[in-house]
Design a protein around this motif. Structure first.
Motif, PDB file in Angstrom:
ATOM      1  N   UNK B 152       0.827  -1.205   0.000  1.00 55.26           N
ATOM      2  CA  UNK B 152       0.000   0.000   0.000  1.00 55.26           C
ATOM      3  C   UNK B 152       0.862   1.257   0.000  1.00 55.26           C
ATOM      4  N   UNK B 153       2.152   1.050   0.000  1.00 53.57           N
ATOM      5  CA  UNK B 153       3.059   2.184  -0.020  1.00 53.57           C
ATOM      6  C   UNK B 153       3.270   2.778   1.358  1.00 53.57           C
ATOM      7  N   UNK B 154       2.815   2.046   2.384  1.00 49.43           N
ATOM      8  CA  UNK B 154       2.998   2.532   3.746  1.00 49.43           C
ATOM      9  C   UNK B 154       4.272   1.918   4.308  1.00 49.43           C
ATOM     10  N   UNK B 155       5.283   2.724   4.401  1.00 47.36           N
ATOM     11  CA  UNK B 155       6.536   2.182   4.903  1.00 47.36           C
ATOM     12  C   UNK B 155       6.646   2.348   6.403  1.00 47.36           C
ATOM     13  N   UNK B 156       5.962   1.465   7.092  1.00 51.00           N
ATOM     14  CA  UNK B 156       5.988   1.532   8.545  1.00 51.00           C
ATOM     15  C   UNK B 156       7.283   0.938   9.073  1.00 51.00           C
ATOM     16  N   UNK B 157       7.707   1.442  10.199  1.00 53.66           N
ATOM     17  CA  UNK B 157       8.824   0.793  10.872  1.00 53.66           C
ATOM     18  C   UNK B 157       8.357  -0.571  11.342  1.00 53.66           C
ATOM     19  N   UNK B 158       9.276  -1.432  11.685  1.00 54.15           N
ATOM     20  CA  UNK B 158       8.875  -2.768  12.133  1.00 54.15           C
ATOM     21  C   UNK B 158       8.070  -2.684  13.409  1.00 54.15           C
ATOM     22  N   UNK B 159       8.433  -1.738  14.261  1.00 55.62           N
ATOM     23  CA  UNK B 159       7.696  -1.565  15.514  1.00 55.62           C
ATOM     24  C   UNK B 159       6.241  -1.198  15.223  1.00 55.62           C
ATOM     25  N   UNK B 160       6.045  -0.201  14.351  1.00 54.64           N
ATOM     26  CA  UNK B 160       4.684   0.216  14.012  1.00 54.64           C
ATOM     27  C   UNK B 160       3.919  -0.935  13.375  1.00 54.64           C
ATOM     28  N   UNK B 161       4.568  -1.639  12.465  1.00 56.42           N
ATOM     29  CA  UNK B 161       3.915  -2.779  11.824  1.00 56.42           C
ATOM     30  C   UNK B 161       3.506  -3.807  12.872  1.00 56.42           C
ATOM     31  N   UNK B 162       4.367  -4.017  13.852  1.00 57.83           N
ATOM     32  CA  UNK B 162       4.046  -4.946  14.939  1.00 57.83           C
ATOM     33  C   UNK B 162       2.827  -4.480  15.712  1.00 57.83           C
ATOM     34  N   UNK B 163       2.805  -3.187  16.051  1.00 54.33           N
ATOM     35  CA  UNK B 163       1.664  -2.636  16.790  1.00 54.33           C
ATOM     36  C   UNK B 163       0.390  -2.801  15.963  1.00 54.33           C
ATOM     37  N   UNK B 164       0.480  -2.488  14.670  1.00 49.26           N
ATOM     38  CA  UNK B 164      -0.716  -2.575  13.822  1.00 49.26           C
ATOM     39  C   UNK B 164      -1.228  -4.015  13.775  1.00 49.26           C
ATOM     40  N   UNK B 165      -0.343  -4.983  13.540  1.00 47.78           N
ATOM     41  CA  UNK B 165      -0.861  -6.353  13.418  1.00 47.78           C
ATOM     42  C   UNK B 165      -1.412  -6.878  14.736  1.00 47.78           C
ATOM     43  N   UNK B 166      -0.745  -6.566  15.840  1.00 49.52           N
ATOM     44  CA  UNK B 166      -1.274  -7.036  17.132  1.00 49.52           C
ATOM     45  C   UNK B 166      -2.607  -6.373  17.435  1.00 49.52           C
ATOM     46  N   UNK B 167      -2.726  -5.084  17.070  1.00 52.23           N
ATOM     47  CA  UNK B 167      -3.983  -4.372  17.313  1.00 52.23           C
ATOM     48  C   UNK B 167      -5.109  -4.968  16.483  1.00 52.23           C
ATOM     49  N   UNK B 168      -4.838  -5.162  15.200  1.00 48.21           N
ATOM     50  CA  UNK B 168      -5.850  -5.732  14.299  1.00 48.21           C
ATOM     51  C   UNK B 168      -6.365  -7.056  14.854  1.00 48.21           C
ATOM     52  N   UNK B 169      -5.457  -7.877  15.336  1.00 44.66           N
ATOM     53  CA  UNK B 169      -5.859  -9.199  15.810  1.00 44.66           C
ATOM     54  C   UNK B 169      -6.539  -9.152  17.173  1.00 44.66           C
ATOM     55  N   UNK B 170      -5.856  -8.580  18.136  1.00 38.98           N
ATOM     56  CA  UNK B 170      -6.375  -8.660  19.506  1.00 38.98           C
ATOM     57  C   UNK B 170      -7.638  -7.841  19.709  1.00 38.98           C
ATOM     58  N   UNK B 171      -7.824  -6.789  18.903  1.00 38.96           N
ATOM     59  CA  UNK B 171      -9.036  -5.982  19.045  1.00 38.96           C
ATOM     60  C   UNK B 171     -10.266  -6.851  18.831  1.00 38.96           C
ATOM     61  N   UNK B 172     -10.173  -7.833  17.919  1.00 38.95           N
ATOM     62  CA  UNK B 172     -11.321  -8.711  17.650  1.00 38.95           C
ATOM     63  C   UNK B 172     -11.669  -9.527  18.893  1.00 38.95           C
ATOM     64  N   UNK B 173     -10.642 -10.035  19.565  1.00 36.60           N
ATOM     65  CA  UNK B 173     -10.895 -10.825  20.783  1.00 36.60           C
ATOM     66  C   UNK B 173     -11.433  -9.952  21.909  1.00 36.60           C
ATOM     67  N   UNK B 174     -10.796  -8.797  22.080  1.00 38.25           N
ATOM     68  CA  UNK B 174     -11.218  -7.942  23.191  1.00 38.25           C
ATOM     69  C   UNK B 174     -12.579  -7.316  22.922  1.00 38.25           C
ATOM     70  N   UNK B 175     -12.927  -7.166  21.640  1.00 41.74           N
ATOM     71  CA  UNK B 175     -14.276  -6.676  21.307  1.00 41.74           C
ATOM     72  C   UNK B 175     -15.318  -7.653  21.844  1.00 41.74           C
ATOM     73  N   UNK B 176     -15.055  -8.943  21.692  1.00 48.96           N
ATOM     74  CA  UNK B 176     -15.995  -9.946  22.179  1.00 48.96           C
ATOM     75  C   UNK B 176     -16.102  -9.913  23.700  1.00 48.96           C
ATOM     76  N   UNK B 177     -14.984  -9.630  24.351  1.00 50.83           N
ATOM     77  CA  UNK B 177     -15.017  -9.519  25.819  1.00 50.83           C
ATOM     78  C   UNK B 177     -15.834  -8.296  26.236  1.00 50.83           C
ATOM     79  N   UNK B 178     -15.575  -7.172  25.571  1.00 57.03           N
ATOM     80  CA  UNK B 178     -16.354  -5.959  25.865  1.00 57.03           C
ATOM     81  C   UNK B 178     -17.843  -6.217  25.634  1.00 57.03           C
TER      82      UNK B 178
END
Lengths: 264, 288
Positions: B152-178
């Protein structure tokens, strides 16, 4: 009257003081799936009138009450509060609800807030009252329901009767024009019923317009201006409490009273 | 024979410790005296003694392999060299977990509110998102997101990419808890709030959510422990968090010791966190 009220959505009404019925229910139907809870209710409640609603369970009493403040949406028919049709799409239901206080069978106090917190939240968030003003106003009302000393207690530390009186205070804090009571003493221990009924009597004496769904026949006789008997989604009988008690016209009313009176 | 002699001691000691601990505990319970902690310590010591016996047995049966194992897993030279580097990398791991959790909570709550919204479009979108994400392995999502972002042309740092992927995934689980938390609040609360003239969002914010959030703190903390562990997966997109550094060290020294260091750091955080969760659950269970 209904025609002008329907058109008078807001502005017309404020220009000439409204002097019609406080609540006007016209041809109200409510369906839950295939079940007809209300099958065409017509009812006017005048200012300062105390209308007591009785009837067997499942007769639609609570549903009717909940339609009056829009907690249930009418399937057909209209409900007017001070001439404004609350079932109309353009009506701001949140604004209308400020005029209609409601007290529930199960109290529904907010357990994470103190008594005063319960009472002041809506005035602050809905009416934009500032904290100090709401607090003073709230304490005054708690005093009125006899709980001035419990303002800082959490609901879990209050008795059922006290909780229900806080719930009444919470509704009163919005300065409503009408109060709806939905079997408010049914969940209480017998010895706590009186304190809640006394609070309601006080309100009636002050001229509050009230619709009271209850099984307390003593209250109906003593405080009610009118007694309504409902059965299977219809108003079967409507008259002076003493009249309806002593001389019920409809066989179903006769049967209902004979059943509960044989208990007493 | 020597081993057997050595074993007899902890056996006797261990059994005695357990017996004494039990006795002490009973006495305390019946006479309401302090000292519960001491009794528990005695009990623990007893258990440790028994574990030592197990170790003695292992020593007895595996004398030849043991030295090799020890050299490979607990090489102090290697440990001394890598420990500071692992510690530094573990700080990155923690930072990754905490920053991710921050976004997960926000995004998860938004998803949960969409999931229970009266608007069908919102409900549908959230339900599809949650199902898809929960139906995929995290490692796969991390790869897809990492490579997807760069396309997509988004050159994220590895840290940011890590945050994004963990957020994308865990938000789904925590949404169900909420969502479960919100739905566990009696509907009378919402009705009472609405009957006072509050809007849906006001009722949510001031009445339902404060109660729901309190109720889901234990499961959310549990998710945080899992998240902390799952940060290790971000190593696969080359992020130098503690697992990645440990893995590299293992390769360089041909020794497993650095991984034991990694394990140490994870346990340092996860065990206390799990105790806290358990404490919270117990307190809630008491009906607060």
């Amino acid at each position: 009257m209904i025609e002008t009220a329907r058109n008078g959505n807001g502005k017309d009404v404020t220009e000439t003081p409204y002097d019609g019925p406080m609540i006007s229910i016209v041809g109200l139907h409510k369906k839950f799936g295939d079940f007809d809870a209300l099958k065409g209710i017509d009812l006017d409640v005048n200012p300062s009138e105390v209308v007591v609603v009785v009837g067997p369970s499942g007769s639609g009493k609570s549903t009717m009450l909940r339609c009056i403040n829009g907690l249930e949406q009418a399937t057909r028919g209209q409900v007017f509060i001070e001439g404004i049709d609350i079932t109309h799409r353009a009506t701001d239901i949140n604004e209308m609800r400020q005029k209609v206080g409601m007290v529930f069978q199960s109290f529904n106090l907010f357990p994470h807030l103190t008594a005063i917190g319960n009472v002041t939240l809506a005035p602050i968030k809905v009416k934009g009252m500032d904290q100090e003003e709401a607090d003073a106003h709230g304490r005054e009302i708690l005093e009125k329901v006899g709980l001035g000393d419990k303002a800082d207690a959490f609901p879990a530390h209050l008795s059922g009767g006290q909780q229900q009186r806080v719930a009444i205070a919470r509704a009163l804090a919005m300065d409503p024009d009408v109060m709806l009571f939905d079997e408010v003493t049914s969940a209480l221990d017998p010895e706590l019923v009186k304190e809640v009924l006394d609070t309601m009597k006080g309100l009636a004496r002050e001229g509050m317009t009230m619709v009271v769904v209850t099984h307390e026949m003593g209250f109906a006789k003593e405080v009610g201006d009118r007694l309504i008997f409902m059965d299977e989604g219809l108003v079967v009988e409507d008259g002076e409490p003493a009249e309806v008690f002593n001389n019920p016209q409809h066989p179903r009313t006769q049967e209902f009273f004979s059943k509960i009176l044989s208990h007493l | 024979m020597g081993i057997l002699g050595l074993t007899a001691l902890p056996v006797a000691g261990g059994i005695l410790a357990i017996v004494f601990a039990r006795l002490a505990k009973d006495r305390i319970i019946h006479s309401d005296q302090e000292g519960d902690g001491l009794a528990t310590a005695g009990q623990t010591l007893g258990v440790i003694s028994l574990v030592l016996i197990g170790l003695a047995a292992v020593v007895f049966f595996m004398q030849d392999n043991l030295k090799e194992f020890y050299e490979d897993f607990f090489n102090w030279e290697t440990m001394r060299f890598w420990f500071p580097k692992l510690a530094k990398a573990f700080l990155t791991t923690l930072k990754l977990a905490v920053v991710s959790e921050f976004f997960i909570l926000i995004f998860g709550l938004i998803l949960a509110l969409m999931r229970i919204s009266r608007l069908r479009t919102f409900r549908f979108a959230a339900a599809v998102y949650i199902d898809v994400i929960r139906g995929l392995p995290l490692i796969l999502q991390i790869f897809i997101i990492y490579f997807g972002l760069s396309y997509l042309g988004l050159n994220f740092s590895r840290f940011t990419a890590g945050v994004v992927s963990l957020t994308v995934c865990y938000a789904a689980y925590e949404a169900e808890i909420f969502r479960a938390g919100i739905e566990s609040i009696h509907k009378g609360q919402m009705e009472a709030a609405r009957s006072l003239g509050m809007t849906y969002l006001q009722s949510m914010r001031y009445i339902v959510l404060p109660q729901a959030v309190r109720r889901v703190i234990p499961p959310l903390s549990n998710e945080f422990v899992m998240l902390t562990k799952d940060t290790a997966l971000v190593a696969f997109i080359g992020m130098s968090e503690v697992f990645q550094v440990g893995k590299e060290a293992m390769g360089r020294d041909a020794n497993v010791t650095p991984l034991m260091g990694v394990a140490f750091f994870f346990l340092l955080v996860t065990i206390p966190a799990m105790r806290v969760v358990q404490y919270l659950e117990k307190r809630m269970g008491r009906g607060d």
